[in-house]
Design a protein around this motif. Sequence first.
Motif, PDB file in Angstrom:
ATOM      1  N   GLY A  59     -44.976  29.194 -36.218  1.00 52.03           N
ATOM      2  CA  GLY A  59     -44.826  27.977 -37.029  1.00 52.03           C
ATOM      3  C   GLY A  59     -43.449  27.375 -36.880  1.00 52.03           C
ATOM      4  N   ALA A  60     -42.424  28.267 -36.830  1.00 48.87           N
ATOM      5  CA  ALA A  60     -41.063  27.740 -36.671  1.00 48.87           C
ATOM      6  C   ALA A  60     -40.908  27.051 -35.322  1.00 48.87           C
ATOM      7  CB  ALA A  60     -40.062  28.902 -36.798  1.00 48.87           C
ATOM      8  N   ALA A  61     -41.479  27.647 -34.270  1.00 48.59           N
ATOM      9  CA  ALA A  61     -41.385  27.018 -32.948  1.00 48.59           C
ATOM     10  C   ALA A  61     -42.109  25.673 -32.939  1.00 48.59           C
ATOM     11  CB  ALA A  61     -41.970  27.957 -31.898  1.00 48.59           C
ATOM     12  N   MET A  62     -43.253  25.607 -33.590  1.00 42.03           N
ATOM     13  CA  MET A  62     -43.990  24.347 -33.644  1.00 42.03           C
ATOM     14  C   MET A  62     -43.214  23.290 -34.439  1.00 42.03           C
ATOM     15  SD  MET A  62     -46.724  24.805 -31.834  1.00 42.03           S
ATOM     16  CE  MET A  62     -45.599  25.782 -30.795  1.00 42.03           C
ATOM     17  N   HIS A  65     -40.416  21.994 -32.314  1.00 44.07           N
ATOM     18  CA  HIS A  65     -40.951  21.154 -31.258  1.00 44.07           C
ATOM     19  C   HIS A  65     -41.423  19.802 -31.800  1.00 44.07           C
ATOM     20  CE1 HIS A  65     -42.864  20.151 -27.446  1.00 44.07           C
ATOM     21  NE2 HIS A  65     -44.009  19.872 -28.108  1.00 44.07           N
ATOM     22  N   GLN A  66     -42.021  19.850 -32.990  1.00 48.80           N
ATOM     23  CA  GLN A  66     -42.559  18.618 -33.568  1.00 48.80           C
ATOM     24  C   GLN A  66     -42.463  18.715 -35.098  1.00 48.80           C
ATOM     25  OE1 GLN A  66     -46.622  17.812 -32.607  1.00 48.80           O
ATOM     26  NE2 GLN A  66     -46.528  15.674 -33.204  1.00 48.80           N
ATOM     27  N   PRO A  67     -41.332  18.283 -35.673  1.00 45.53           N
ATOM     28  CA  PRO A  67     -41.127  18.450 -37.115  1.00 45.53           C
ATOM     29  C   PRO A  67     -42.177  17.691 -37.923  1.00 45.53           C
ATOM     30  CG  PRO A  67     -39.074  17.904 -36.006  1.00 45.53           C
ATOM     31  CD  PRO A  67     -40.170  17.669 -35.017  1.00 45.53           C
ATOM     32  N   ARG A  68     -42.965  18.471 -38.637  1.00 50.23           N
ATOM     33  CA  ARG A  68     -43.980  17.890 -39.511  1.00 50.23           C
ATOM     34  C   ARG A  68     -44.032  18.719 -40.795  1.00 50.23           C
ATOM     35  NH1 ARG A  68     -47.879  14.948 -36.511  1.00 50.23           N
ATOM     36  NH2 ARG A  68     -46.720  13.791 -34.906  1.00 50.23           N
ATOM     37  N   LEU A  69     -44.209  18.055 -41.919  1.00 51.57           N
ATOM     38  CA  LEU A  69     -44.264  18.772 -43.197  1.00 51.57           C
ATOM     39  C   LEU A  69     -45.476  19.692 -43.279  1.00 51.57           C
ATOM     40  CD1 LEU A  69     -43.145  15.978 -45.693  1.00 51.57           C
ATOM     41  CD2 LEU A  69     -41.841  17.962 -44.911  1.00 51.57           C
ATOM     42  N   TRP A  70     -46.590  19.298 -42.697  1.00 55.10           N
ATOM     43  CA  TRP A  70     -47.788  20.129 -42.788  1.00 55.10           C
ATOM     44  C   TRP A  70     -47.609  21.451 -42.049  1.00 55.10           C
ATOM     45  CZ3 TRP A  70     -50.208  21.557 -38.322  1.00 55.10           C
ATOM     46  CH2 TRP A  70     -49.991  20.800 -37.170  1.00 55.10           C
ATOM     47  N   LEU A  72     -44.718  23.117 -42.074  1.00 54.10           N
ATOM     48  CA  LEU A  72     -44.032  23.958 -43.068  1.00 54.10           C
ATOM     49  C   LEU A  72     -45.011  24.470 -44.116  1.00 54.10           C
ATOM     50  CD1 LEU A  72     -40.732  21.909 -43.580  1.00 54.10           C
ATOM     51  CD2 LEU A  72     -41.056  24.016 -42.252  1.00 54.10           C
ATOM     52  N   ALA A  73     -45.950  23.595 -44.526  1.00 53.84           N
ATOM     53  CA  ALA A  73     -46.957  24.030 -45.491  1.00 53.84           C
ATOM     54  C   ALA A  73     -47.817  25.156 -44.918  1.00 53.84           C
ATOM     55  CB  ALA A  73     -47.815  22.844 -45.909  1.00 53.84           C
ATOM     56  N   TRP A  74     -48.166  25.018 -43.640  1.00 48.37           N
ATOM     57  CA  TRP A  74     -48.962  26.077 -42.988  1.00 48.37           C
ATOM     58  C   TRP A  74     -48.203  27.387 -42.943  1.00 48.37           C
ATOM     59  CZ3 TRP A  74     -48.418  29.139 -38.654  1.00 48.37           C
ATOM     60  CH2 TRP A  74     -49.571  29.791 -38.184  1.00 48.37           C
ATOM     61  N   MET A  75     -46.893  27.278 -42.626  1.00 53.64           N
ATOM     62  CA  MET A  75     -46.058  28.489 -42.589  1.00 53.64           C
ATOM     63  C   MET A  75     -45.978  29.141 -43.961  1.00 53.64           C
ATOM     64  SD  MET A  75     -42.867  27.331 -40.170  1.00 53.64           S
ATOM     65  CE  MET A  75     -41.948  28.770 -40.718  1.00 53.64           C
ATOM     66  N   ALA A  76     -45.785  28.327 -45.007  1.00 52.03           N
ATOM     67  CA  ALA A  76     -45.677  28.874 -46.358  1.00 52.03           C
ATOM     68  C   ALA A  76     -46.970  29.564 -46.783  1.00 52.03           C
ATOM     69  CB  ALA A  76     -45.318  27.761 -47.331  1.00 52.03           C
ATOM     70  N   ALA A  77     -48.108  28.921 -46.496  1.00 51.24           N
ATOM     71  CA  ALA A  77     -49.396  29.527 -46.853  1.00 51.24           C
ATOM     72  C   ALA A  77     -49.605  30.839 -46.084  1.00 51.24           C
ATOM     73  CB  ALA A  77     -50.521  28.555 -46.564  1.00 51.24           C
ATOM     74  N   HIS A  78     -49.205  30.815 -44.812  1.00 49.94           N
ATOM     75  CA  HIS A  78     -49.366  31.993 -43.976  1.00 49.94           C
ATOM     76  C   HIS A  78     -48.538  33.163 -44.511  1.00 49.94           C
ATOM     77  CE1 HIS A  78     -50.914  33.644 -40.253  1.00 49.94           C
ATOM     78  NE2 HIS A  78     -49.711  34.157 -39.975  1.00 49.94           N
TER      79      HIS A  78
END
Length: 610
Positions: A59-62, A65-70, A72-78
């Motif tokens: 998620g951090a690499a993504m 590569h392409q900063p998007r809030l969703w 970060l949300a995916w990383m937090a949920a994960h």
Amino acid sequence: MNATAPKPALESDASQHPTDPSAGPDDLSLRVLREHVSSVYAAYNASVFVHFGLGAALGAAMYVHQPRLWILAWMAAHLSFGLVLFFMPRWHEGVPLVDTTRWARRHSRTVTAVSMATATAPLLFISAGDLPVTSVVTVVIIGSCARAMQLLWPLKPALYGYTLPMMLSLIAALAWQGDALHFFLAVFSLGYLLFTLRVGDQQHKLLTDSLVLRFENEALAAQLGKQIAVAERASAEKTRFLATASHDLRQPLHAIALFGAALENELREHHGGRNAQRLMRAVNALGNSLDTMLDVSRLDAGVVMPVVGPVSLDALFRSLNHMFAAQAEQRQLQLRVRASGLWVRSDPQLLYRMLSNLVDNALKYTARGGVAVRARARGDMVWIEVLDTGIGIAPEQHERVFEEYYQVQNPGRDRAQGLGIGLSIVQRLSRLLQHPVQVKSRLGGGSRFRIQLPAAAPLVADVEPAAAFRSTAASPEAVIHATRARILLIDDEAEIREAMTGLFHAHDLAVDAVADETEAVEVLGRPDVQERPFALLMCDYRLSNGDNGLDVGLRLQRRFGLQAPLMLVTGETSPERLQHVRASGVPVLFKPVNAAALLHALADVVPKAA
């Protein structure tokens, strides 16, 4: 969930759930499943950290590569899901066996949920125009499956539950892009998935079969252990029974031998004297059979201790010739005992017993020809060989002839051929003296038994070492110093007391016969004992009320300050009791005792001044 290779089942788990030999197939399946669950939970913590750590890194690499809030949300949920899994209750060794299936299903559902959460990554991150992202996601998903597969082999539902959602999501995302490169990656991923599941099935079957085999072996070992315990108990009970039966048989036989000796003496000039002699021959034969069995018990009990020294083989061979010449002549056989001038280091009496058993065995199984005894020097060793022209022994029976009661070509148990214990005694004495015995024979071609002994330097005196084994009649000179002796006899059997009293009186020996310690105390308290003290205290070992003659005799010696030696007469064959008697150092005679042996023993024990 990523993990390393599965750990082996914990020893403590096996100890808490020992193998039940009577367990059925259902219980065996639960035990196998329990081992599988134990294996996958062994690396639970590491798996959670590695899996969700890789997810966070992806998620951090993504996001970089392409900063998007969703993202970060995916990383937090994960990560939140990972924390929940980390603090969830998990299987441990104390979980009952019956709950194993529930925990296996729970783990399978958990890893399936983890896989479905991770399966969103290919759908979110893979796109046709961003090949680097596609490559990273593909490598992470395939690598995660490859690492987790090794841990999840034991649980097939967990293996499928973890692998299928992520890999199918990756294959679908790649195929959806439509171009040739992504389609190739999709086909490659599908091939990898099929290969992974095939290997997983094979490994699961291999692990399960090995566990089933292990538990079946444990069950067989447990059954064998129980059977061994049952056999040991049966053997112990048989030993106790035989010891008791032997003792109970020896008691009346001892009395019969003594009464028979008195009867034979009285009827010596009577027409019934021949029948009395036949009776005594039968009694002596039965006594010899019981004594042979007693020898086995004494050797097994460790009460026979060798006294090793230089032994003249010529003197020993002369004793053998004297003992067996008449038997060989009666069977019309030749007995050749060759002088050699050699000396060996051994116990003379025990070595004589070995050779006499071998010669006796050879004569019994030889119908024509004869038996030869010879000795040859071989370096610092001496070989003693007993050769015969008898029936021979088949090669497959060479070891069995040393077993108790085993006899070649004697299925009818002909008593003339003995009990089948002679060679067993030879083997026991061989081990005790450390004189190896070898046998060479072929069926119908005779036999050769060879004893290997260390050589010794000769001594000046050439004495007969085996005199103690030769049975001779009692002479008046042998017991004359004891004819005025007074003996105190303690035996709880009335018939034994009567028989012993009759024998002693026939040889002018004064005897006071009592049944127990109380009566002995009364006798020893009489005034006449001071004027004419006892010269010998003779006790039966097994007395009534659980007493034994050894303890009773020692107590009487201490209480009355007796100078009279103690002698035991017993029908015991129990190894424990024989060891107890030997440790005391008190001389002992074993029932049945014939009159000649008893009088010779008195001559050895009673002081000359008596």
